[in-house]
Design a protein around this motif. Structure first.
Motif, PDB file in Angstrom:
ATOM      1  N   MET A 131       0.839  -1.190   0.000  1.00 40.90           N
ATOM      2  CA  MET A 131       0.000   0.000   0.000  1.00 40.90           C
ATOM      3  C   MET A 131       0.878   1.246   0.000  1.00 40.90           C
ATOM      4  O   MET A 131       2.046   1.197   0.419  1.00 40.90           O
ATOM      5  N   GLY A 132       0.299   2.349  -0.428  1.00 36.87           N
ATOM      6  CA  GLY A 132       1.092   3.558  -0.463  1.00 36.87           C
ATOM      7  C   GLY A 132       0.252   4.817  -0.472  1.00 36.87           C
ATOM      8  O   GLY A 132      -0.982   4.764  -0.585  1.00 36.87           O
ATOM      9  N   TRP A 133       0.945   5.914  -0.335  1.00 33.28           N
ATOM     10  CA  TRP A 133       0.340   7.234  -0.455  1.00 33.28           C
ATOM     11  C   TRP A 133       1.106   8.020  -1.518  1.00 33.28           C
ATOM     12  O   TRP A 133       2.340   7.994  -1.559  1.00 33.28           O
ATOM     13  N   PHE A 134       0.351   8.711  -2.341  1.00 31.20           N
ATOM     14  CA  PHE A 134       0.889   9.627  -3.330  1.00 31.20           C
ATOM     15  C   PHE A 134       0.246  10.989  -3.095  1.00 31.20           C
ATOM     16  O   PHE A 134      -0.762  11.100  -2.382  1.00 31.20           O
ATOM     17  N   ARG A 135       0.797  12.008  -3.708  1.00 29.84           N
ATOM     18  CA  ARG A 135       0.180  13.315  -3.610  1.00 29.84           C
ATOM     19  C   ARG A 135       0.354  14.080  -4.915  1.00 29.84           C
ATOM     20  O   ARG A 135       1.278  13.822  -5.675  1.00 29.84           O
ATOM     21  N   GLN A 136      -0.547  15.016  -5.131  1.00 27.40           N
ATOM     22  CA  GLN A 136      -0.469  15.851  -6.324  1.00 27.40           C
ATOM     23  C   GLN A 136      -0.828  17.279  -5.950  1.00 27.40           C
ATOM     24  O   GLN A 136      -1.940  17.556  -5.492  1.00 27.40           O
ATOM     25  N   SER A 158       2.983  -7.133   4.851  1.00 25.97           N
ATOM     26  CA  SER A 158       2.985  -7.463   6.275  1.00 25.97           C
ATOM     27  C   SER A 158       3.163  -6.238   7.159  1.00 25.97           C
ATOM     28  O   SER A 158       2.920  -6.305   8.361  1.00 25.97           O
ATOM     29  N   GLY A 159       3.604  -5.151   6.569  1.00 27.05           N
ATOM     30  CA  GLY A 159       3.905  -3.956   7.353  1.00 27.05           C
ATOM     31  C   GLY A 159       5.321  -3.924   7.892  1.00 27.05           C
ATOM     32  O   GLY A 159       5.700  -2.984   8.586  1.00 27.05           O
ATOM     33  N   ASP A 160       6.125  -4.935   7.548  1.00 24.24           N
ATOM     34  CA  ASP A 160       7.476  -5.011   8.095  1.00 24.24           C
ATOM     35  C   ASP A 160       8.426  -3.980   7.496  1.00 24.24           C
ATOM     36  O   ASP A 160       9.424  -3.607   8.121  1.00 24.24           O
ATOM     37  N   ASN A 161       8.148  -3.566   6.284  1.00 24.74           N
ATOM     38  CA  ASN A 161       9.038  -2.621   5.608  1.00 24.74           C
ATOM     39  C   ASN A 161       8.269  -1.403   5.120  1.00 24.74           C
ATOM     40  O   ASN A 161       7.155  -1.527   4.599  1.00 24.74           O
ATOM     41  N   THR A 162       8.890  -0.251   5.307  1.00 30.23           N
ATOM     42  CA  THR A 162       8.311   0.999   4.837  1.00 30.23           C
ATOM     43  C   THR A 162       9.357   1.769   4.048  1.00 30.23           C
ATOM     44  O   THR A 162      10.563   1.547   4.229  1.00 30.23           O
ATOM     45  N   SER A 182      11.629  13.861   0.600  1.00 30.12           N
ATOM     46  CA  SER A 182      11.030  15.113   1.076  1.00 30.12           C
ATOM     47  C   SER A 182      10.211  14.940   2.356  1.00 30.12           C
ATOM     48  O   SER A 182       9.923  15.928   3.033  1.00 30.12           O
ATOM     49  N   VAL A 183       9.844  13.706   2.691  1.00 33.88           N
ATOM     50  CA  VAL A 183       9.002  13.500   3.882  1.00 33.88           C
ATOM     51  C   VAL A 183       9.680  12.620   4.937  1.00 33.88           C
ATOM     52  O   VAL A 183       9.108  12.411   6.014  1.00 33.88           O
ATOM     53  N   LYS A 184      10.852  12.105   4.656  1.00 38.11           N
ATOM     54  CA  LYS A 184      11.546  11.248   5.620  1.00 38.11           C
ATOM     55  C   LYS A 184      11.747  11.968   6.937  1.00 38.11           C
ATOM     56  O   LYS A 184      12.157  13.130   6.964  1.00 38.11           O
ATOM     57  N   GLY A 185      11.451  11.260   8.025  1.00 39.86           N
ATOM     58  CA  GLY A 185      11.608  11.843   9.349  1.00 39.86           C
ATOM     59  C   GLY A 185      10.416  12.653   9.808  1.00 39.86           C
ATOM     60  O   GLY A 185      10.337  13.024  10.982  1.00 39.86           O
ATOM     61  N   ARG A 186       9.477  12.937   8.900  1.00 37.32           N
ATOM     62  CA  ARG A 186       8.282  13.717   9.270  1.00 37.32           C
ATOM     63  C   ARG A 186       7.007  12.895   9.128  1.00 37.32           C
ATOM     64  O   ARG A 186       6.068  13.078   9.904  1.00 37.32           O
ATOM     65  N   PHE A 187       6.955  12.025   8.135  1.00 36.63           N
ATOM     66  CA  PHE A 187       5.755  11.222   7.868  1.00 36.63           C
ATOM     67  C   PHE A 187       6.024   9.774   8.254  1.00 36.63           C
ATOM     68  O   PHE A 187       7.139   9.268   8.110  1.00 36.63           O
ATOM     69  N   THR A 188       4.975   9.105   8.706  1.00 36.54           N
ATOM     70  CA  THR A 188       5.055   7.685   9.038  1.00 36.54           C
ATOM     71  C   THR A 188       3.855   6.951   8.459  1.00 36.54           C
ATOM     72  O   THR A 188       2.707   7.322   8.737  1.00 36.54           O
ATOM     73  N   ILE A 189       4.132   5.919   7.684  1.00 39.88           N
ATOM     74  CA  ILE A 189       3.059   5.084   7.146  1.00 39.88           C
ATOM     75  C   ILE A 189       2.937   3.828   7.987  1.00 39.88           C
ATOM     76  O   ILE A 189       3.943   3.281   8.461  1.00 39.88           O
ATOM     77  N   SER A 190       1.711   3.381   8.185  1.00 48.50           N
ATOM     78  CA  SER A 190       1.465   2.155   8.933  1.00 48.50           C
ATOM     79  C   SER A 190       0.188   1.511   8.401  1.00 48.50           C
ATOM     80  O   SER A 190      -0.559   2.132   7.644  1.00 48.50           O
ATOM     81  N   ARG A 191      -0.037   0.268   8.796  1.00 48.67           N
ATOM     82  CA  ARG A 191      -1.251  -0.418   8.365  1.00 48.67           C
ATOM     83  C   ARG A 191      -1.760  -1.312   9.473  1.00 48.67           C
ATOM     84  O   ARG A 191      -0.988  -1.822  10.283  1.00 48.67           O
ATOM     85  N   ASP A 192      -3.063  -1.520   9.473  1.00 45.80           N
ATOM     86  CA  ASP A 192      -3.713  -2.440  10.389  1.00 45.80           C
ATOM     87  C   ASP A 192      -4.460  -3.447   9.529  1.00 45.80           C
ATOM     88  O   ASP A 192      -5.551  -3.155   9.016  1.00 45.80           O
ATOM     89  N   ASN A 239      -8.189  -3.581   7.667  1.00 47.46           N
ATOM     90  CA  ASN A 239      -8.084  -3.225   6.239  1.00 47.46           C
ATOM     91  C   ASN A 239      -7.840  -1.734   6.050  1.00 47.46           C
ATOM     92  O   ASN A 239      -8.444  -1.085   5.186  1.00 47.46           O
ATOM     93  N   THR A 240      -6.951  -1.185   6.854  1.00 44.48           N
ATOM     94  CA  THR A 240      -6.731   0.257   6.850  1.00 44.48           C
ATOM     95  C   THR A 240      -5.245   0.571   6.836  1.00 44.48           C
ATOM     96  O   THR A 240      -4.455  -0.103   7.498  1.00 44.48           O
ATOM     97  N   VAL A 241      -4.892   1.593   6.092  1.00 38.99           N
ATOM     98  CA  VAL A 241      -3.531   2.118   6.079  1.00 38.99           C
ATOM     99  C   VAL A 241      -3.588   3.581   6.503  1.00 38.99           C
ATOM    100  O   VAL A 241      -4.571   4.275   6.233  1.00 38.99           O
ATOM    101  N   TYR A 242      -2.545   4.000   7.189  1.00 37.17           N
ATOM    102  CA  TYR A 242      -2.497   5.344   7.765  1.00 37.17           C
ATOM    103  C   TYR A 242      -1.265   6.098   7.271  1.00 37.17           C
ATOM    104  O   TYR A 242      -0.259   5.502   6.912  1.00 37.17           O
ATOM    105  N   LEU A 243      -1.376   7.423   7.319  1.00 39.49           N
ATOM    106  CA  LEU A 243      -0.220   8.270   7.081  1.00 39.49           C
ATOM    107  C   LEU A 243      -0.229   9.353   8.153  1.00 39.49           C
ATOM    108  O   LEU A 243      -1.079  10.246   8.135  1.00 39.49           O
TER     109      LEU A 243
END
Length: 120
Positions: free
Chosen positions: A34-39, A54-58, A63-73, A77-81
């Motif tokens: 899963m992922g997030w994109f922006r425009q 599995s959520g083991d790797n992100t 431009s967003v490293k250290g500020r944004f965190t992606i996760s999933r449950d 059936n949900t992914v978060y940013l």
């Protein structure tokens, strides 16, 4: 068919935080990375963050490293940013995506997008 519905966008001041959620309507959620994109206005859609099945790797755009965190449950059936230390240049429509391409330039399934506006 995979349906993705984003929520959590809005208006926030620079330095603030927002958490985006993406609910997937599918029995095969765990099949997909899963992922997030922006425009942003006048710009091409760009990759922001991704997470493996599995959520083991992100992985993140520089431009967003250290500020944004992606996760999933996977049970929900949900992914978060989680977006912290937001900057005006983070202003964009954010899209949830499933089944990313190898180079993370696209995906097979997309949500409708949610607007994030960061004021200076």
């Amino acid at each position: 068919q995979v349906q993705l519905v984003e929520s959590g966008g809005g208006l926030v001041q620079a330095g603030g935080s927002l958490r985006l959620s993406c609910a997937a309507s599918t029995r095969t959620f765990t099949w997909f990375d899963m992922g997030w994109f922006r425009q942003a206005p006048g710009q091409e859609r760009e990759f922001v963050a991704g997470i493996t099945q599995s959520g083991d790797n992100t992985y993140y755009a520089d431009s967003v490293k250290g500020r944004f965190t992606i996760s999933r449950d996977n049970a929900k059936n949900t992914v978060y940013l989680q977006m912290n230390s937001l900057k005006p240049e983070d202003t964009a429509v954010y899209y949830c995506a499933a089944d990313l391409s190898v180079r993370r330039t696209g995906a097979n399934y997309w949500g409708q997008g949610t607007q994030v506006t960061v004021s200076s």
